[in-house]
Design an enzyme around this catalytic site. Structure first.
Site, PDB file in Angstrom:
ATOM      1  N   ILE A 112      22.715  -5.188 -48.622  1.00 58.68           N
ATOM      2  CA  ILE A 112      22.355  -6.601 -48.465  1.00 58.68           C
ATOM      3  C   ILE A 112      21.374  -7.054 -49.551  1.00 58.68           C
ATOM      4  CG2 ILE A 112      21.485  -8.345 -46.839  1.00 58.68           C
ATOM      5  CD1 ILE A 112      24.017  -6.959 -45.826  1.00 58.68           C
ATOM      6  N   CYS A 147      -3.948  11.022  13.856  1.00 54.63           N
ATOM      7  CA  CYS A 147      -4.499   9.710  13.550  1.00 54.63           C
ATOM      8  C   CYS A 147      -4.209   8.808  14.737  1.00 54.63           C
ATOM      9  CB  CYS A 147      -3.919   9.141  12.263  1.00 54.63           C
ATOM     10  SG  CYS A 147      -2.213   8.666  12.396  1.00 54.63           S
ATOM     11  N   ARG A 202       0.762  13.658  13.544  1.00 55.07           N
ATOM     12  CA  ARG A 202       1.992  13.702  12.752  1.00 55.07           C
ATOM     13  C   ARG A 202       1.986  14.986  11.958  1.00 55.07           C
ATOM     14  NH1 ARG A 202       2.235   8.447   9.427  1.00 55.07           N
ATOM     15  NH2 ARG A 202      -0.002   8.343   9.778  1.00 55.07           N
ATOM     16  N   LYS A 241       0.827  -1.218   0.000  1.00 55.45           N
ATOM     17  CA  LYS A 241       0.000   0.000   0.000  1.00 55.45           C
ATOM     18  C   LYS A 241       0.858   1.265   0.000  1.00 55.45           C
ATOM     19  CE  LYS A 241      -1.383   1.435   4.191  1.00 55.45           C
ATOM     20  NZ  LYS A 241      -0.961   2.800   4.507  1.00 55.45           N
ATOM     21  N   ASN A 242       1.875   1.283   0.872  1.00 56.10           N
ATOM     22  CA  ASN A 242       2.653   2.518   1.021  1.00 56.10           C
ATOM     23  C   ASN A 242       3.556   2.805  -0.177  1.00 56.10           C
ATOM     24  OD1 ASN A 242       1.360   2.899   3.375  1.00 56.10           O
ATOM     25  ND2 ASN A 242       3.092   2.408   4.720  1.00 56.10           N
ATOM     26  N   ARG A 263       2.945 -10.482 -40.470  1.00 61.21           N
ATOM     27  CA  ARG A 263       3.951 -11.548 -40.589  1.00 61.21           C
ATOM     28  C   ARG A 263       5.020 -11.420 -39.505  1.00 61.21           C
ATOM     29  NH1 ARG A 263       6.397 -10.164 -45.663  1.00 61.21           N
ATOM     30  NH2 ARG A 263       7.979 -11.629 -44.983  1.00 61.21           N
ATOM     31  N   ASP A 266      17.341  -4.852 -41.853  1.00 69.67           N
ATOM     32  CA  ASP A 266      15.953  -4.878 -41.364  1.00 69.67           C
ATOM     33  C   ASP A 266      15.568  -3.617 -40.591  1.00 69.67           C
ATOM     34  OD1 ASP A 266      15.738  -7.280 -42.571  1.00 69.67           O
ATOM     35  OD2 ASP A 266      15.636  -8.484 -40.737  1.00 69.67           O
ATOM     36  N   ARG A 322      -4.484  10.005   5.695  1.00 68.05           N
ATOM     37  CA  ARG A 322      -3.413  10.976   5.815  1.00 68.05           C
ATOM     38  C   ARG A 322      -2.586  11.101   4.533  1.00 68.05           C
ATOM     39  NH1 ARG A 322       0.069  13.440   9.538  1.00 68.05           N
ATOM     40  NH2 ARG A 322       2.104  13.194   8.602  1.00 68.05           N
TER      41      ARG A 322
HETATM   42  C1  EPZ Z   1       4.798   6.706   6.269  1.00 64.42           C
HETATM   43  O1  EPZ Z   1       4.114   7.713   6.989  1.00 64.42           O
HETATM   44  C2  EPZ Z   1       3.847   5.530   6.200  1.00 64.42           C
HETATM   45  N1  EPZ Z   1       2.613   5.966   5.536  1.00 64.42           N
HETATM   46  C3  EPZ Z   1       3.535   5.013   7.590  1.00 64.42           C
HETATM   47  O2  EPZ Z   1       2.725   3.865   7.448  1.00 64.42           O
HETATM   48  C4  EPZ Z   1       4.858   4.598   8.253  1.00 64.42           C
HETATM   49  O3  EPZ Z   1       4.588   4.187   9.597  1.00 64.42           O
HETATM   50  C5  EPZ Z   1       5.820   5.802   8.256  1.00 64.42           C
HETATM   51  O4  EPZ Z   1       6.006   6.281   6.911  1.00 64.42           O
HETATM   52  C6  EPZ Z   1       7.204   5.448   8.812  1.00 64.42           C
HETATM   53  O5  EPZ Z   1       7.773   4.415   8.049  1.00 64.42           O
HETATM   54  C7  EPZ Z   1       2.543   5.986   4.203  1.00 64.42           C
HETATM   55  O6  EPZ Z   1       3.493   5.715   3.484  1.00 64.42           O
HETATM   56  C8  EPZ Z   1       1.244   6.334   3.607  1.00 64.42           C
HETATM   57  P1  EPZ Z   1       7.048  10.070   8.241  1.00 64.42           P
HETATM   58  P2  EPZ Z   1       4.647   9.201   6.989  1.00 64.42           P
HETATM   59  O7  EPZ Z   1       6.767  11.350   7.573  1.00 64.42           O
HETATM   60  O8  EPZ Z   1       5.146   9.538   5.661  1.00 64.42           O
HETATM   61  C9  EPZ Z   1       7.538  13.028  11.946  1.00 64.42           C
HETATM   62  C10 EPZ Z   1       0.856   2.515   7.870  1.00 64.42           C
HETATM   63  O9  EPZ Z   1       0.403   1.952   8.852  1.00 64.42           O
HETATM   64  N2  EPZ Z   1       7.307  14.090  10.952  1.00 64.42           N
HETATM   65  O10 EPZ Z   1       8.314   9.370   7.930  1.00 64.42           O
HETATM   66  O11 EPZ Z   1       3.611  10.064   7.569  1.00 64.42           O
HETATM   67  C11 EPZ Z   1       6.248  12.283  12.233  1.00 64.42           C
HETATM   68  O12 EPZ Z   1       5.461  12.967  13.172  1.00 64.42           O
HETATM   69  C12 EPZ Z   1       1.376   3.941   7.981  1.00 64.42           C
HETATM   70  O13 EPZ Z   1       0.870   2.002   6.746  1.00 64.42           O
HETATM   71  C13 EPZ Z   1       7.398  15.406  11.334  1.00 64.42           C
HETATM   72  O14 EPZ Z   1       7.694  15.722  12.470  1.00 64.42           O
HETATM   73  O15 EPZ Z   1       5.853   9.062   8.009  1.00 64.42           O
HETATM   74  C14 EPZ Z   1       6.740  10.945  12.701  1.00 64.42           C
HETATM   75  O16 EPZ Z   1       7.065  11.011  14.060  1.00 64.42           O
HETATM   76  C15 EPZ Z   1       1.273   4.454   9.356  1.00 64.42           C
HETATM   77  N3  EPZ Z   1       7.154  16.373  10.400  1.00 64.42           N
HETATM   78  C16 EPZ Z   1       8.027  10.753  11.896  1.00 64.42           C
HETATM   79  O17 EPZ Z   1       8.404  12.043  11.433  1.00 64.42           O
HETATM   80  C17 EPZ Z   1       6.833  16.063   9.111  1.00 64.42           C
HETATM   81  O18 EPZ Z   1       6.645  16.991   8.309  1.00 64.42           O
HETATM   82  C18 EPZ Z   1       7.892   9.804  10.722  1.00 64.42           C
HETATM   83  O19 EPZ Z   1       6.927  10.306   9.791  1.00 64.42           O
HETATM   84  C19 EPZ Z   1       6.758  14.728   8.744  1.00 64.42           C
HETATM   85  C20 EPZ Z   1       6.999  13.740   9.695  1.00 64.42           C
END
Ligand code: EPZ
Length: 390
Positions: free
Chosen positions: A300, A116, A121, A22-23, A370, A278, A92
């Site tokens: 050729i 969430c 986040r 998914k991700n 062909r 060719d 998100r």
């Molecule tokens: C991605 O979320 C995944 N989601 C999450 O999977 C996964 O847990 C996470 O990466 C870590 O691997 C998707 O890909 C859709 P991050 P993402 O930005 O991109 C902080 C699942 O269950 N942060 O790397 O939101 C944040 O608060 C989901 O499939 C900031 O502070 O993760 C967190 O503590 C859940 N400011 C940390 O970084 C920002 O601008 C990691 O977040 C961005 C993030």
């Protein structure tokens, strides 16, 4: 609401196939917004978040069609820059549309994702770095409103290797003149998938798999990738096209061609590994479109220029002198009724017809059947408008 009943204890045994991630798919789906060409994705996982992202794309105006396991996205119909609260609140990852909308339209209005189940986040890393790229960003009424007249290439050292921010910034940078450097980029495998997807569409992301991703802006996403091919069999042709100015890269089983401006060539057909007879007819068709005049000499077969009068019917300027064809470049071709004269000639005529204005009716396509399997379908996949009629 459904519920599960788990009857334990039990032992697990056997083989199971995993589904696609998914991700990895969510940012790839957002990235279809970057292109105004049709994008075909195979085996998209049947998951609620994926359905939500597709619904969001449709709300933005993307035309989505399904045929078997292939889903086709056409973002040439993109007509909105707003991702509304209704959808973003359920997922998100909707924030991923921010980068591609800014790249494509220079504006985006995306509802703030909010908290969430696993905690609030923030998206500050996304936003501060988009600001560094020249965006003006306002948070109003629960929405991120971002706009920019021209994104600029710059150095973006991330304060934390955020997965989402790395993806959003990579997508935002695709058309930016110069090279955008994302430092301290996330290393998750889905980052590589997105970078490879962008490259497959004709973008230029390097440093894949490292902390330093470099996105070099391209003017448009227009390129062709030919898969399941052994490039070493076509080495002469590929080198010749490169000498003519072709932007071509090869891998073990693919050839990748970017939009290029080509100049003329002088080439003689010869036994392998020389320039293949060719490919002569197709090269003549191509040479009608390059800069300057080309000379192609056939050693050729003694009578392998029967396609030339047909190309001339489309408006090409080609003179035959003994074993050589002298082809004037930059010719404006116009559709006309023509006929295939042999197998390779049929491909040459289709190439010329694709360059011509108007409709070209090509007869005697039994020559094509062909030696070229499902060429019409293959060209349609690349966006060509070719019909096979009775
Ligand atoms: C991605 O979320 C995944 N989601 C999450 O999977 C996964 O847990 C996470 O990466 C870590 O691997 C998707 O890909 C859709 P991050 P993402 O930005 O991109 C902080 C699942 O269950 N942060 O790397 O939101 C944040 O608060 C989901 O499939 C900031 O502070 O993760 C967190 O503590 C859940 N400011 C940390 O970084 C920002 O601008 C990691 O977040 C961005 C993030």
């Amino acid at each position: 609401m459904d519920k599960l009943l788990v009857h334990g204890p039990c032992k697990l045994n056997g083989t199971v196939k995993i589904s696609r991630a998914k991700n990895a798919y969510l940012p790839i789906l957002a990235a279809v917004l970057l292109s105004d060409k049709k994008i075909h994705l195979k085996n998209i996982p049947d998951l609620q978040d994926i359905k939500t992202m597709i619904k969001l794309l449709e709300m933005l105006g993307v035309t989505v069609t399904r045929a078997g396991n292939i889903t086709t996205f056409d973002a040439s119909t993109l007509n909105s820059h707003e991702a509304t609260y209704d959808l973003v609140k359920t997922m998100r990852a909707s924030i991923f549309v921010l980068g591609p909308l800014l790249a494509r339209l220079g504006k985006a209005k995306v509802s703030l994702p909010g908290g969430c189940a696993i905690g609030t986040r923030p998206i500050d890393i996304h936003l501060t770095n988009l600001e560094k790229m020249g965006c003006e960003i306002h948070l109003t009424g629960g929405y991120v409103e971002a706009s920019v007249s021209k994104l600029k290439a710059t150095h973006l050292p991330l304060s934390f290797p955020s997965v989402g921010a790395t993806e959003n910034l990579m997508m935002a940078a695709v058309f930016v003149e110069g090279t955008t450097v994302i430092d301290n980029a996330a290393l998750e495998p889905e980052i590589d998938d997105l970078a490879n997807f962008i490259n497959a569409m004709g973008g230029k992301v390097t440093g894949i798999g490292t902390r330093k991703l470099e996105v070099t802006g391209v003017k448009e996403l227009s390129d062709v990738r030919i898969e399941d091919v052994n490039p070493s069999h076509l080495e002469f042709v590929i080198e010749l096209l490169k000498e003519m100015g072709g932007k071509i890269s090869v891998g073990d089983n693919f050839i990748h061609v970017e939009k290029s401006v080509l100049k003329s060539c002088h080439v003689d057909t010869a036994p392998f590994p020389g320039f293949p007879t060719d490919a002569q007819a197709q090269m003549i068709a191509l040479c009608t479109q390059v800069k300057g005049s080309s000379v192609i000499t056939e050693h050729i077969f003694e009578n392998r220029f029967m396609h030339v009068p047909e190309l001339v019917r489309l408006g090409a300027n080609i003179v035959l002198k003994g074993k050589s064809a002298i082809i004037e470049g930059e010719q404006k071709l116009n559709g006309a009724p023509i006929m295939c004269t042999d197998l390779r000639a049929s491909a040459a005529l289709i190439i010329a017809a694709l360059c011509a204005t108007g409709t070209t009716e090509i007869q005697r396509i039994y020559h094509l059947d062909r030696g070229y399997e499902k060429l019409v379908d293959k060209l349609a996949t690349l966006g060509a408008k070719v019909e096979r009629v009775k």
